[in-house]
Design an enzyme around this catalytic site. Structure first.
Site, PDB file in Angstrom:
ATOM      1  N   GLY A 165      52.463  59.788  43.890  1.00 47.16           N
ATOM      2  CA  GLY A 165      51.529  60.600  44.122  1.00 47.16           C
ATOM      3  C   GLY A 165      50.892  61.457  43.468  1.00 47.16           C
ATOM      4  N   PHE A 166      50.501  62.473  43.234  1.00 44.21           N
ATOM      5  CA  PHE A 166      49.589  62.861  41.885  1.00 44.21           C
ATOM      6  C   PHE A 166      50.695  63.657  41.059  1.00 44.21           C
ATOM      7  CE2 PHE A 166      45.525  63.544  45.131  1.00 44.21           C
ATOM      8  CZ  PHE A 166      44.730  62.740  44.045  1.00 44.21           C
ATOM      9  N   GLY A 167      51.289  64.421  42.020  1.00 45.08           N
ATOM     10  CA  GLY A 167      52.994  65.142  41.169  1.00 45.08           C
ATOM     11  C   GLY A 167      53.162  63.999  40.519  1.00 45.08           C
ATOM     12  N   ASP A 174      53.639  69.727  46.904  1.00 44.50           N
ATOM     13  CA  ASP A 174      52.708  69.791  48.682  1.00 44.50           C
ATOM     14  C   ASP A 174      54.577  70.439  48.840  1.00 44.50           C
ATOM     15  OD1 ASP A 174      50.705  69.543  48.171  1.00 44.50           O
ATOM     16  OD2 ASP A 174      50.243  68.258  49.921  1.00 44.50           O
ATOM     17  N   GLU A 190      35.326  68.232  56.102  1.00 43.71           N
ATOM     18  CA  GLU A 190      34.755  67.225  55.485  1.00 43.71           C
ATOM     19  C   GLU A 190      34.431  66.076  56.217  1.00 43.71           C
ATOM     20  OE1 GLU A 190      35.620  68.089  50.776  1.00 43.71           O
ATOM     21  OE2 GLU A 190      37.047  66.536  51.218  1.00 43.71           O
ATOM     22  N   GLY A 222      57.888  59.612  44.433  1.00 48.70           N
ATOM     23  CA  GLY A 222      56.888  59.408  44.865  1.00 48.70           C
ATOM     24  C   GLY A 222      56.075  59.138  43.987  1.00 48.70           C
ATOM     25  N   GLN A 253      45.978  69.991  41.879  1.00 49.34           N
ATOM     26  CA  GLN A 253      46.139  70.170  40.871  1.00 49.34           C
ATOM     27  C   GLN A 253      47.502  70.683  40.951  1.00 49.34           C
ATOM     28  OE1 GLN A 253      44.412  70.234  38.715  1.00 49.34           O
ATOM     29  NE2 GLN A 253      43.380  68.905  39.040  1.00 49.34           N
ATOM     30  N   VAL A 303      63.288  56.704  50.391  1.00 50.29           N
ATOM     31  CA  VAL A 303      64.394  57.532  49.688  1.00 50.29           C
ATOM     32  C   VAL A 303      64.429  57.754  50.745  1.00 50.29           C
ATOM     33  CG1 VAL A 303      65.295  58.974  48.655  1.00 50.29           C
ATOM     34  CG2 VAL A 303      63.724  57.440  47.350  1.00 50.29           C
TER      35      VAL A 303
HETATM   36  C1  LIG Z   1      42.392  63.923  53.495  1.00 53.38           C
HETATM   37  C2  LIG Z   1      43.249  65.324  52.960  1.00 53.38           C
HETATM   38  C3  LIG Z   1      43.159  65.634  51.829  1.00 53.38           C
HETATM   39  C4  LIG Z   1      42.859  66.138  50.737  1.00 53.38           C
HETATM   40  N1  LIG Z   1      41.476  67.291  49.963  1.00 53.38           N
HETATM   41  C5  LIG Z   1      42.357  67.668  48.933  1.00 53.38           C
HETATM   42  C6  LIG Z   1      41.032  67.942  48.218  1.00 53.38           C
HETATM   43  O1  LIG Z   1      40.068  67.454  48.303  1.00 53.38           O
HETATM   44  N2  LIG Z   1      41.826  68.646  47.164  1.00 53.38           N
HETATM   45  C7  LIG Z   1      43.046  68.866  46.588  1.00 53.38           C
HETATM   46  O2  LIG Z   1      42.788  69.296  45.554  1.00 53.38           O
HETATM   47  N3  LIG Z   1      43.676  68.895  47.437  1.00 53.38           N
HETATM   48  C8  LIG Z   1      43.393  67.415  48.145  1.00 53.38           C
HETATM   49  N4  LIG Z   1      44.781  67.385  49.047  1.00 53.38           N
HETATM   50  C9  LIG Z   1      45.796  67.612  49.031  1.00 53.38           C
HETATM   51  C10 LIG Z   1      46.396  66.362  48.015  1.00 53.38           C
HETATM   52  O3  LIG Z   1      46.285  65.377  48.263  1.00 53.38           O
HETATM   53  C11 LIG Z   1      47.908  67.311  48.309  1.00 53.38           C
HETATM   54  O4  LIG Z   1      48.104  68.976  47.627  1.00 53.38           O
HETATM   55  C12 LIG Z   1      48.729  66.519  47.099  1.00 53.38           C
HETATM   56  O5  LIG Z   1      48.039  64.629  47.528  1.00 53.38           O
HETATM   57  C13 LIG Z   1      49.754  66.533  46.955  1.00 53.38           C
HETATM   58  O6  LIG Z   1      50.976  66.208  45.844  1.00 53.38           O
HETATM   59  P1  LIG Z   1      52.307  66.013  46.108  1.00 53.38           P
HETATM   60  O7  LIG Z   1      52.435  64.650  44.782  1.00 53.38           O
HETATM   61  O8  LIG Z   1      53.022  66.268  46.142  1.00 53.38           O
HETATM   62  O9  LIG Z   1      51.982  64.957  46.627  1.00 53.38           O
HETATM   63  P2  LIG Z   1      51.104  63.043  47.242  1.00 53.38           P
HETATM   64  O10 LIG Z   1      50.524  62.975  46.690  1.00 53.38           O
HETATM   65  O11 LIG Z   1      51.109  63.293  49.273  1.00 53.38           O
HETATM   66  O12 LIG Z   1      52.597  61.929  47.295  1.00 53.38           O
HETATM   67  C14 LIG Z   1      53.963  61.921  47.800  1.00 53.38           C
HETATM   68  C15 LIG Z   1      53.858  60.620  47.884  1.00 53.38           C
HETATM   69  O13 LIG Z   1      55.430  60.748  47.803  1.00 53.38           O
HETATM   70  C16 LIG Z   1      55.622  59.006  48.264  1.00 53.38           C
HETATM   71  N5  LIG Z   1      56.812  59.444  49.102  1.00 53.38           N
HETATM   72  C17 LIG Z   1      57.623  60.128  50.441  1.00 53.38           C
HETATM   73  N6  LIG Z   1      58.350  59.983  50.903  1.00 53.38           N
HETATM   74  C18 LIG Z   1      58.907  59.348  50.184  1.00 53.38           C
HETATM   75  C19 LIG Z   1      60.178  58.684  50.665  1.00 53.38           C
HETATM   76  N7  LIG Z   1      61.042  58.942  51.292  1.00 53.38           N
HETATM   77  N8  LIG Z   1      60.355  58.279  49.738  1.00 53.38           N
HETATM   78  C20 LIG Z   1      60.127  56.975  48.983  1.00 53.38           C
HETATM   79  N9  LIG Z   1      58.276  57.851  48.201  1.00 53.38           N
HETATM   80  C21 LIG Z   1      58.098  58.613  49.542  1.00 53.38           C
HETATM   81  C22 LIG Z   1      54.155  58.571  49.018  1.00 53.38           C
HETATM   82  O14 LIG Z   1      54.446  57.091  49.440  1.00 53.38           O
HETATM   83  C23 LIG Z   1      53.324  59.589  48.890  1.00 53.38           C
HETATM   84  O15 LIG Z   1      53.067  58.264  47.266  1.00 53.38           O
HETATM   85  C24 LIG Z   1      44.111  66.925  50.193  1.00 53.38           C
HETATM   86  C25 LIG Z   1      45.262  66.519  50.973  1.00 53.38           C
HETATM   87  C26 LIG Z   1      44.922  64.864  52.266  1.00 53.38           C
HETATM   88  C27 LIG Z   1      45.645  64.449  53.313  1.00 53.38           C
END
Ligand SMILES: Cc1cc2nc3c(=O)[nH]c(=O)nc-3n(C[C@H](O)[C@H](O)[C@H](O)COP(=O)(O)OP(=O)(O)OC[C@H]3O[C@@H](n4cnc5c(N)ncnc54)[C@H](O)[C@@H]3O)c2cc1C
Length: 440
Positions: free
Chosen positions: A14-16, A305, A176, A12, A321, A80
Protein backbone atom coordinates in the site's frame (compact mmCIF):
# COMPACT_ATOMS: atom_id res chain seq x y z
CA UNK A 1 22.77 -10.61 -6.97
CA UNK A 2 24.90 -12.65 -4.50
CA UNK A 3 22.97 -14.65 -1.91
CA UNK A 4 25.15 -13.25 0.87
CA UNK A 5 23.52 -9.81 0.61
CA UNK A 6 21.16 -8.77 3.43
CA UNK A 7 17.44 -9.47 2.98
CA UNK A 8 14.76 -6.84 3.51
CA UNK A 9 11.17 -8.07 3.58
CA UNK A 10 8.27 -5.62 3.24
CA UNK A 11 4.77 -6.86 4.04
CA UNK A 12 2.15 -4.76 2.26
CA UNK A 13 2.30 -2.86 -1.02
CA UNK A 14 0.00 0.00 0.00
CA UNK A 15 1.11 3.61 0.48
CA UNK A 16 3.63 2.81 3.23
CA UNK A 17 5.10 -0.41 1.85
CA UNK A 18 5.49 0.95 -1.65
CA UNK A 19 7.21 4.13 -0.42
CA UNK A 20 9.62 1.95 1.61
CA UNK A 21 10.35 -0.27 -1.40
CA UNK A 22 11.09 2.75 -3.59
CA UNK A 23 13.39 4.23 -0.92
CA UNK A 24 15.35 0.96 -0.98
CA UNK A 25 15.76 0.84 -4.75
CA UNK A 26 19.49 1.57 -4.74
CA UNK A 27 20.67 -0.51 -1.80
CA UNK A 28 22.78 -3.64 -2.07
CA UNK A 29 20.24 -6.01 -0.62
CA UNK A 30 17.53 -8.45 -1.68
CA UNK A 31 14.24 -6.64 -1.18
CA UNK A 32 11.07 -8.79 -1.16
CA UNK A 33 7.64 -7.14 -1.10
CA UNK A 34 4.74 -9.44 -0.18
CA UNK A 35 1.11 -8.44 -0.68
CA UNK A 36 -2.07 -10.48 -0.76
CA UNK A 37 -3.34 -8.33 -3.62
CA UNK A 38 -1.44 -8.05 -6.88
CA UNK A 39 -2.16 -4.33 -7.03
CA UNK A 40 -1.40 -1.11 -5.25
CA UNK A 41 -4.72 0.60 -4.56
CA UNK A 42 -5.31 4.34 -4.43
CA UNK A 43 -7.88 4.18 -1.63
CA UNK A 44 -8.79 7.90 -1.61
CA UNK A 45 -10.62 7.41 -4.93
CA UNK A 46 -12.41 4.18 -4.00
CA UNK A 47 -15.64 6.07 -3.47
CA UNK A 48 -15.50 7.12 -7.14
CA UNK A 49 -15.49 3.46 -8.18
CA UNK A 50 -18.37 2.75 -5.78
CA UNK A 51 -20.37 5.59 -7.36
CA UNK A 52 -19.55 4.73 -10.99
CA UNK A 53 -17.31 7.74 -11.72
CA UNK A 54 -14.17 5.67 -12.35
CA UNK A 55 -13.57 2.03 -13.12
CA UNK A 56 -11.37 -0.21 -10.91
CA UNK A 57 -8.45 -0.19 -13.37
CA UNK A 58 -8.20 3.60 -13.08
CA UNK A 59 -7.27 3.62 -9.40
CA UNK A 60 -5.03 0.57 -9.06
CA UNK A 61 -1.84 -0.69 -10.68
CA UNK A 62 -0.04 -4.05 -10.50
CA UNK A 63 2.68 -3.81 -7.85
CA UNK A 64 4.89 -5.95 -10.08
CA UNK A 65 4.62 -3.33 -12.83
CA UNK A 66 5.29 -0.38 -10.50
CA UNK A 67 8.46 -2.04 -9.19
CA UNK A 68 9.30 -3.80 -12.45
CA UNK A 69 12.43 -1.75 -13.13
CA UNK A 70 13.74 -2.05 -9.58
CA UNK A 71 16.31 -4.82 -10.08
CA UNK A 72 16.94 -5.55 -6.38
CA UNK A 73 13.24 -6.09 -5.62
CA UNK A 74 11.08 -9.20 -5.91
CA UNK A 75 7.29 -9.15 -5.57
CA UNK A 76 5.38 -12.08 -4.09
CA UNK A 77 1.62 -12.50 -4.14
CA UNK A 78 0.82 -14.02 -0.77
CA UNK A 79 -0.99 -13.61 2.52
CA UNK A 80 1.31 -13.18 5.51
CA UNK A 81 -0.13 -15.11 8.43
CA UNK A 82 2.51 -14.58 11.09
CA UNK A 83 6.03 -13.54 12.04
CA UNK A 84 8.63 -15.43 14.06
CA UNK A 85 10.71 -12.53 15.38
CA UNK A 86 13.25 -14.86 17.03
CA UNK A 87 13.92 -16.88 13.87
CA UNK A 88 13.55 -13.72 11.78
CA UNK A 89 11.07 -15.04 9.25
CA UNK A 90 7.53 -14.36 8.06
CA UNK A 91 5.03 -17.07 7.11
CA UNK A 92 3.21 -16.74 3.84
CA UNK A 93 0.22 -18.51 2.31
CA UNK A 94 0.32 -18.29 -1.47
CA UNK A 95 -1.96 -19.66 -4.19
CA UNK A 96 -1.07 -23.31 -3.65
CA UNK A 97 1.14 -23.40 -0.54
CA UNK A 98 0.68 -22.60 3.12
CA UNK A 99 3.04 -21.36 5.82
CA UNK A 100 6.09 -20.83 3.59
CA UNK A 101 8.84 -19.23 5.72
CA UNK A 102 10.64 -16.24 4.19
CA UNK A 103 13.59 -14.99 6.22
CA UNK A 104 14.73 -11.43 6.69
CA UNK A 105 17.47 -9.33 8.20
CA UNK A 106 15.15 -6.31 8.21
CA UNK A 107 11.36 -6.42 8.23
CA UNK A 108 8.95 -3.61 7.40
CA UNK A 109 5.32 -4.32 8.30
CA UNK A 110 2.90 -2.09 6.39
CA UNK A 111 -0.33 -4.07 6.45
CA UNK A 112 -2.78 -1.17 6.86
CA UNK A 113 -6.24 -1.45 8.37
CA UNK A 114 -9.62 -3.04 7.76
CA UNK A 115 -13.21 -2.17 8.78
CA UNK A 116 -14.21 -1.98 12.39
CA UNK A 117 -17.87 -2.38 13.31
CA UNK A 118 -17.15 -1.32 16.89
CA UNK A 119 -18.00 -4.74 18.33
CA UNK A 120 -21.05 -5.22 16.06
CA UNK A 121 -19.63 -7.59 13.49
CA UNK A 122 -23.18 -8.74 12.73
CA UNK A 123 -23.69 -5.38 10.93
CA UNK A 124 -21.18 -6.33 8.23
CA UNK A 125 -23.63 -8.65 6.46
CA UNK A 126 -26.04 -5.78 5.86
CA UNK A 127 -23.68 -2.80 5.67
CA UNK A 128 -20.55 -3.45 3.61
CA UNK A 129 -17.56 -1.19 4.12
CA UNK A 130 -15.31 0.41 1.55
CA UNK A 131 -11.71 -0.71 1.73
CA UNK A 132 -10.83 -2.73 -1.37
CA UNK A 133 -11.65 -2.72 -5.08
CA UNK A 134 -13.94 -5.69 -4.49
CA UNK A 135 -15.81 -3.67 -1.84
CA UNK A 136 -16.19 -0.74 -4.22
CA UNK A 137 -17.52 -2.91 -7.07
CA UNK A 138 -19.91 -4.68 -4.68
CA UNK A 139 -21.27 -1.33 -3.47
CA UNK A 140 -21.58 -0.07 -7.04
CA UNK A 141 -23.58 -3.21 -7.91
CA UNK A 142 -25.77 -2.75 -4.92
CA UNK A 143 -26.58 0.89 -5.64
CA UNK A 144 -27.28 0.33 -9.33
CA UNK A 145 -29.32 -2.81 -8.63
CA UNK A 146 -31.54 -0.89 -6.23
CA UNK A 147 -32.60 1.41 -9.09
CA UNK A 148 -33.11 -1.53 -11.45
CA UNK A 149 -35.19 -3.38 -8.89
CA UNK A 150 -37.32 -0.32 -8.17
CA UNK A 151 -37.93 0.27 -11.89
CA UNK A 152 -39.10 -3.33 -12.28
CA UNK A 153 -41.37 -3.13 -9.21
CA UNK A 154 -45.01 -2.31 -10.03
CA UNK A 155 -45.96 -1.53 -6.42
CA UNK A 156 -44.91 2.08 -5.71
CA UNK A 157 -45.13 1.34 -1.97
CA UNK A 158 -41.98 -0.74 -2.37
CA UNK A 159 -39.96 1.98 -4.09
CA UNK A 160 -39.27 3.90 -0.86
CA UNK A 161 -36.91 1.48 0.87
CA UNK A 162 -35.26 0.47 -2.41
CA UNK A 163 -34.43 4.11 -3.11
CA UNK A 164 -33.22 4.96 0.38
CA UNK A 165 -29.44 4.86 0.81
CA UNK A 166 -27.99 5.06 4.31
CA UNK A 167 -24.34 5.81 5.01
CA UNK A 168 -23.10 5.23 8.54
CA UNK A 169 -20.14 7.47 9.43
CA UNK A 170 -19.65 11.11 8.41
CA UNK A 171 -15.86 11.17 8.15
CA UNK A 172 -14.19 11.89 4.79
CA UNK A 173 -15.31 8.57 3.23
CA UNK A 174 -18.96 8.98 4.27
CA UNK A 175 -19.09 12.61 3.19
CA UNK A 176 -17.43 11.93 -0.17
CA UNK A 177 -19.66 8.91 -0.83
CA UNK A 178 -22.82 10.81 0.10
CA UNK A 179 -21.90 13.76 -2.15
CA UNK A 180 -21.04 11.50 -5.09
CA UNK A 181 -24.22 9.44 -4.63
CA UNK A 182 -26.27 12.63 -4.63
CA UNK A 183 -24.74 13.70 -7.94
CA UNK A 184 -25.32 10.20 -9.36
CA UNK A 185 -29.02 10.14 -8.53
CA UNK A 186 -29.84 13.81 -9.13
CA UNK A 187 -27.90 14.21 -12.37
CA UNK A 188 -26.56 11.08 -14.08
CA UNK A 189 -29.63 8.83 -13.59
CA UNK A 190 -32.25 11.56 -13.69
CA UNK A 191 -33.81 10.99 -17.09
CA UNK A 192 -33.19 7.31 -17.69
CA UNK A 193 -36.00 5.60 -15.79
CA UNK A 194 -39.73 5.53 -16.63
CA UNK A 195 -41.50 4.09 -13.61
CA UNK A 196 -39.40 5.67 -10.89
CA UNK A 197 -37.97 9.13 -10.36
CA UNK A 198 -34.30 8.69 -9.31
CA UNK A 199 -34.21 12.25 -7.98
CA UNK A 200 -36.69 11.16 -5.29
CA UNK A 201 -34.04 8.84 -3.80
CA UNK A 202 -33.15 9.57 -0.17
CA UNK A 203 -29.51 9.68 0.87
CA UNK A 204 -29.07 9.71 4.63
CA UNK A 205 -25.72 10.28 6.33
CA UNK A 206 -25.62 9.27 9.99
CA UNK A 207 -22.96 9.93 12.62
CA UNK A 208 -22.97 9.77 16.38
CA UNK A 209 -20.72 12.84 16.52
CA UNK A 210 -22.07 16.36 16.30
CA UNK A 211 -20.18 17.37 13.16
CA UNK A 212 -19.43 15.93 9.74
CA UNK A 213 -15.67 15.81 8.99
CA UNK A 214 -14.88 16.12 12.70
CA UNK A 215 -11.11 16.34 12.08
CA UNK A 216 -11.56 19.59 10.12
CA UNK A 217 -12.20 23.03 11.61
CA UNK A 218 -15.75 23.83 12.72
CA UNK A 219 -16.19 26.29 9.86
CA UNK A 220 -15.18 23.70 7.24
CA UNK A 221 -17.41 21.06 8.88
CA UNK A 222 -20.32 23.47 8.68
CA UNK A 223 -19.53 24.32 5.03
CA UNK A 224 -19.42 20.62 4.14
CA UNK A 225 -22.72 19.94 5.92
CA UNK A 226 -24.38 22.88 4.20
CA UNK A 227 -23.15 21.65 0.84
CA UNK A 228 -24.40 18.12 1.48
CA UNK A 229 -27.82 19.45 2.41
CA UNK A 230 -27.88 21.57 -0.73
CA UNK A 231 -27.29 18.36 -2.68
CA UNK A 232 -30.30 16.83 -0.94
CA UNK A 233 -28.42 14.63 1.54
CA UNK A 234 -30.17 14.25 4.93
CA UNK A 235 -27.48 14.64 7.59
CA UNK A 236 -28.37 13.13 10.97
CA UNK A 237 -25.86 13.81 13.71
CA UNK A 238 -25.65 13.06 17.41
CA UNK A 239 -26.92 9.45 17.30
CA UNK A 240 -25.19 6.28 16.17
CA UNK A 241 -27.06 3.33 14.67
CA UNK A 242 -28.52 0.92 17.25
CA UNK A 243 -29.22 -1.80 14.77
CA UNK A 244 -28.62 -2.69 11.13
CA UNK A 245 -30.55 -5.54 9.51
CA UNK A 246 -32.03 -6.64 6.21
CA UNK A 247 -34.77 -4.00 6.48
CA UNK A 248 -32.56 -0.98 7.18
CA UNK A 249 -31.32 0.73 10.34
CA UNK A 250 -32.63 1.86 13.69
CA UNK A 251 -31.36 5.25 14.82
CA UNK A 252 -32.41 6.86 18.07
CA UNK A 253 -35.42 4.52 18.23
CA UNK A 254 -36.55 5.33 14.67
CA UNK A 255 -36.54 2.71 11.95
CA UNK A 256 -35.29 3.89 8.56
CA UNK A 257 -36.30 1.37 5.90
CA UNK A 258 -33.48 0.88 3.42
CA UNK A 259 -32.17 -1.90 1.22
CA UNK A 260 -28.76 -0.26 0.86
CA UNK A 261 -26.75 0.57 3.96
CA UNK A 262 -23.04 1.37 3.60
CA UNK A 263 -20.58 1.38 6.48
CA UNK A 264 -18.19 4.32 6.32
CA UNK A 265 -17.37 4.55 10.03
CA UNK A 266 -14.47 2.78 11.72
CA UNK A 267 -11.19 1.13 10.85
CA UNK A 268 -9.28 -1.56 12.73
CA UNK A 269 -5.54 -2.18 12.31
CA UNK A 270 -4.15 -5.40 10.84
CA UNK A 271 -3.14 -8.15 13.31
CA UNK A 272 0.53 -7.10 13.15
CA UNK A 273 0.60 -6.46 16.91
CA UNK A 274 -0.34 -10.09 17.62
CA UNK A 275 2.17 -11.43 15.08
CA UNK A 276 4.98 -9.45 16.69
CA UNK A 277 3.76 -9.89 20.30
CA UNK A 278 4.33 -6.14 20.52
CA UNK A 279 2.70 -3.51 22.71
CA UNK A 280 -0.40 -1.97 21.10
CA UNK A 281 -2.75 0.93 21.79
CA UNK A 282 -6.42 0.34 22.68
CA UNK A 283 -7.36 0.06 19.01
CA UNK A 284 -4.71 -2.66 18.47
CA UNK A 285 -2.18 -0.51 16.59
CA UNK A 286 1.46 -1.37 17.27
CA UNK A 287 3.31 1.08 19.50
CA UNK A 288 6.69 1.86 18.02
CA UNK A 289 9.85 3.72 18.98
CA UNK A 290 10.46 7.19 17.52
CA UNK A 291 12.49 5.49 14.75
CA UNK A 292 9.43 3.30 13.90
CA UNK A 293 11.02 0.09 15.22
CA UNK A 294 9.41 -2.33 17.65
CA UNK A 295 10.82 -2.22 21.18
CA UNK A 296 13.61 -4.80 21.51
CA UNK A 297 13.69 -5.39 17.74
CA UNK A 298 15.68 -2.70 15.96
CA UNK A 299 15.37 -4.79 12.78
CA UNK A 300 11.53 -4.66 12.68
CA UNK A 301 9.74 -1.52 11.48
CA UNK A 302 5.98 -1.01 11.56
CA UNK A 303 4.49 1.83 9.51
CA UNK A 304 1.24 3.35 8.26
CA UNK A 305 -2.30 2.65 9.46
CA UNK A 306 -1.24 -0.29 11.59
CA UNK A 307 1.05 1.78 13.83
CA UNK A 308 0.44 4.07 16.78
CA UNK A 309 2.81 6.98 17.21
CA UNK A 310 2.30 10.29 18.99
CA UNK A 311 3.74 13.56 17.78
CA UNK A 312 3.57 16.69 19.96
CA UNK A 313 1.16 14.87 22.27
CA UNK A 314 -1.29 13.82 19.53
CA UNK A 315 -1.56 10.50 17.71
CA UNK A 316 -0.66 10.69 14.03
CA UNK A 317 -3.70 10.28 11.77
CA UNK A 318 -4.33 7.23 9.59
CA UNK A 319 -3.75 8.96 6.27
CA UNK A 320 -1.73 8.20 3.17
CA UNK A 321 0.84 10.94 3.78
CA UNK A 322 1.80 9.53 7.19
CA UNK A 323 2.23 6.04 5.70
CA UNK A 324 4.30 7.32 2.77
CA UNK A 325 6.58 9.48 4.91
CA UNK A 326 7.07 6.60 7.36
CA UNK A 327 7.83 4.21 4.49
CA UNK A 328 10.47 6.56 3.12
CA UNK A 329 11.94 7.02 6.60
CA UNK A 330 12.20 3.27 7.28
CA UNK A 331 13.80 2.70 3.86
CA UNK A 332 16.36 5.46 4.43
CA UNK A 333 17.18 4.22 7.92
CA UNK A 334 17.84 0.68 6.68
CA UNK A 335 19.96 2.07 3.84
CA UNK A 336 22.07 4.06 6.31
CA UNK A 337 22.47 1.13 8.67
CA UNK A 338 23.63 -1.09 5.85
CA UNK A 339 26.21 1.52 4.87
CA UNK A 340 27.31 2.02 8.52
CA UNK A 341 26.19 5.64 8.45
CA UNK A 342 24.78 7.41 11.52
CA UNK A 343 21.01 7.03 12.00
CA UNK A 344 18.79 9.96 10.97
CA UNK A 345 16.90 11.89 13.69
CA UNK A 346 13.60 10.35 14.90
CA UNK A 347 10.68 10.25 12.48
CA UNK A 348 8.69 13.47 12.23
CA UNK A 349 5.51 13.82 10.19
CA UNK A 350 5.21 16.87 7.98
CA UNK A 351 1.50 17.62 7.67
CA UNK A 352 0.65 19.00 4.23
CA UNK A 353 -3.03 19.32 5.08
CA UNK A 354 -6.35 17.54 4.67
CA UNK A 355 -8.98 17.66 1.98
CA UNK A 356 -12.40 16.18 1.32
CA UNK A 357 -14.70 16.52 -1.68
CA UNK A 358 -18.41 17.22 -1.35
CA UNK A 359 -20.11 16.58 -4.68
CA UNK A 360 -19.14 18.24 -7.93
CA UNK A 361 -16.73 21.19 -7.93
CA UNK A 362 -16.68 21.64 -4.15
CA UNK A 363 -14.11 20.55 -1.56
CA UNK A 364 -12.83 21.61 1.83
CA UNK A 365 -9.11 22.08 2.39
CA UNK A 366 -7.28 22.64 5.64
CA UNK A 367 -3.54 23.15 5.79
CA UNK A 368 -2.04 24.84 8.84
CA UNK A 369 -3.91 28.11 9.19
CA UNK A 370 -5.34 27.92 5.70
CA UNK A 371 -8.97 26.82 5.54
CA UNK A 372 -10.69 27.01 2.16
CA UNK A 373 -13.91 25.61 0.78
CA UNK A 374 -15.42 25.69 -2.69
CA UNK A 375 -14.16 25.38 -6.24
CA UNK A 376 -10.59 26.46 -5.47
CA UNK A 377 -10.25 23.75 -2.84
CA UNK A 378 -11.74 21.25 -5.29
CA UNK A 379 -9.15 22.18 -7.93
CA UNK A 380 -6.37 21.74 -5.37
CA UNK A 381 -7.90 18.38 -4.40
CA UNK A 382 -8.01 17.25 -8.04
CA UNK A 383 -4.40 18.32 -8.68
CA UNK A 384 -3.07 16.58 -5.56
CA UNK A 385 -4.96 13.35 -6.25
CA UNK A 386 -3.80 13.26 -9.85
CA UNK A 387 -0.22 13.81 -8.73
CA UNK A 388 -0.33 10.96 -6.24
CA UNK A 389 -1.93 8.39 -8.53
CA UNK A 390 0.58 5.57 -9.05
CA UNK A 391 1.32 5.89 -12.77
CA UNK A 392 1.21 8.45 -15.58
CA UNK A 393 -1.26 6.37 -17.58
CA UNK A 394 -3.73 6.48 -14.67
CA UNK A 395 -3.25 10.22 -14.30
CA UNK A 396 -4.14 10.83 -17.94
CA UNK A 397 -7.10 8.45 -17.89
CA UNK A 398 -8.56 9.84 -14.64
CA UNK A 399 -8.04 13.44 -15.76
CA UNK A 400 -9.86 12.81 -19.05
CA UNK A 401 -12.68 11.02 -17.24
CA UNK A 402 -13.11 13.88 -14.74
CA UNK A 403 -13.17 16.51 -17.47
CA UNK A 404 -15.67 14.43 -19.46
CA UNK A 405 -17.89 13.95 -16.44
CA UNK A 406 -17.66 17.61 -15.46
CA UNK A 407 -18.73 18.71 -18.92
CA UNK A 408 -21.34 16.06 -19.77
CA UNK A 409 -22.42 14.63 -16.40
CA UNK A 410 -21.81 11.13 -17.77
CA UNK A 411 -20.24 8.51 -15.55
CA UNK A 412 -17.39 6.22 -16.53
CA UNK A 413 -18.46 2.80 -15.29
CA UNK A 414 -22.15 2.33 -14.55
CA UNK A 415 -21.92 -1.42 -14.84
CA UNK A 416 -23.47 -4.10 -12.70
CA UNK A 417 -20.86 -6.82 -12.83
CA UNK A 418 -22.43 -9.96 -11.53
CA UNK A 419 -19.86 -12.67 -10.94
CA UNK A 420 -22.42 -15.34 -10.18
CA UNK A 421 -25.01 -15.46 -12.94
CA UNK A 422 -28.46 -13.94 -12.87
CA UNK A 423 -29.62 -11.78 -10.01
CA UNK A 424 -33.11 -11.73 -8.62
CA UNK A 425 -32.84 -10.09 -5.23
CA UNK A 426 -30.86 -6.95 -4.49
CA UNK A 427 -30.06 -7.72 -0.91
CA UNK A 428 -29.11 -11.34 -1.19
CA UNK A 429 -27.16 -10.95 -4.40
CA UNK A 430 -25.29 -7.83 -3.38
CA UNK A 431 -24.16 -9.27 -0.08
CA UNK A 432 -23.26 -12.59 -1.68
CA UNK A 433 -21.13 -10.87 -4.22
CA UNK A 434 -19.53 -8.72 -1.56
CA UNK A 435 -18.42 -11.80 0.31
CA UNK A 436 -17.44 -13.87 -2.67
CA UNK A 437 -15.26 -11.31 -4.37
CA UNK A 438 -13.34 -10.70 -1.16
CA UNK A 439 -12.37 -14.36 -0.94
CA UNK A 440 -9.43 -15.13 -3.22
C1 LIG B 1 -12.20 4.69 1.36
C2 LIG B 1 -10.94 5.33 1.88
C3 LIG B 1 -10.66 6.65 1.57
C4 LIG B 1 -9.49 7.26 2.02
N1 LIG B 1 -9.25 8.57 1.69
C5 LIG B 1 -8.09 9.13 2.06
C6 LIG B 1 -7.76 10.45 1.66
O1 LIG B 1 -8.54 11.10 0.96
N2 LIG B 1 -6.56 10.96 2.04
C7 LIG B 1 -5.68 10.24 2.82
O2 LIG B 1 -4.60 10.73 3.12
N3 LIG B 1 -5.97 9.01 3.24
C8 LIG B 1 -7.15 8.43 2.88
N4 LIG B 1 -7.45 7.16 3.29
C9 LIG B 1 -6.52 6.48 4.22
C10 LIG B 1 -5.32 5.92 3.47
O3 LIG B 1 -5.73 5.18 2.35
C11 LIG B 1 -4.52 5.06 4.44
O4 LIG B 1 -4.11 5.88 5.50
C12 LIG B 1 -3.31 4.45 3.76
O5 LIG B 1 -3.72 3.57 2.74
C13 LIG B 1 -2.45 3.70 4.76
O6 LIG B 1 -1.36 3.14 4.09
P1 LIG B 1 -0.77 1.74 4.59
O7 LIG B 1 0.41 1.47 3.74
O8 LIG B 1 -0.63 1.74 6.06
O9 LIG B 1 -1.93 0.69 4.29
P2 LIG B 1 -2.63 0.33 2.92
O10 LIG B 1 -2.44 1.38 1.90
O11 LIG B 1 -4.01 -0.07 3.28
O12 LIG B 1 -1.82 -0.96 2.43
C14 LIG B 1 -1.82 -2.14 3.15
C15 LIG B 1 -1.40 -3.23 2.19
O13 LIG B 1 -1.09 -4.40 2.93
C16 LIG B 1 -1.65 -5.52 2.29
N5 LIG B 1 -1.88 -6.50 3.33
C17 LIG B 1 -2.65 -6.38 4.44
N6 LIG B 1 -2.55 -7.49 5.18
C18 LIG B 1 -1.73 -8.33 4.53
C19 LIG B 1 -1.26 -9.64 4.81
N7 LIG B 1 -1.62 -10.32 5.90
N8 LIG B 1 -0.42 -10.24 3.93
C20 LIG B 1 -0.04 -9.56 2.79
N9 LIG B 1 -0.45 -8.32 2.49
C21 LIG B 1 -1.28 -7.72 3.36
C22 LIG B 1 -2.92 -5.00 1.66
O14 LIG B 1 -3.34 -5.82 0.59
C23 LIG B 1 -2.50 -3.60 1.21
O15 LIG B 1 -1.99 -3.60 -0.09
C24 LIG B 1 -8.60 6.52 2.84
C25 LIG B 1 -8.88 5.19 3.16
C26 LIG B 1 -10.04 4.59 2.69
C27 LIG B 1 -10.33 3.16 3.02
Amino acid sequence: MPDSLPRVVIVGGGFGGLAAAKALRKIDAHVTLIDRQNHHLFQPLLYQVATSVLSPGQIASPIREILGKQRNTMVILGDVTGVDADRRCVFVDSVDREGVAISYDYLIVATGASHSYFGHDEFERFAPGLKSLADAVAIRNRVLLAFEQAEAEEDPQRHGDLLTFVLVGAGPTGVEMAGALAILVRQALRSEFRRIDPTSARIILIDMGHRVLATFSEALSAAAKQRLEKLGVEVRLGHGVDRIDADGVIVDGERIASKTVIWTAGVAPSPAGAWLKAATDRAGRVRVQPDLTVTGHPEIFVIGDTVSLDQDGHPLPGVAQVAMQQGRYAGRLIDRRLRDKPAPPPFRYFDKGNMAVVGKGFAVLQSGRIAVSGLLAWMAWAAVHLEFLGQSSLRVSVFVQWVWMYLTGQRGARLIVNHHGSVTNTHVSASTEHQSVRTP
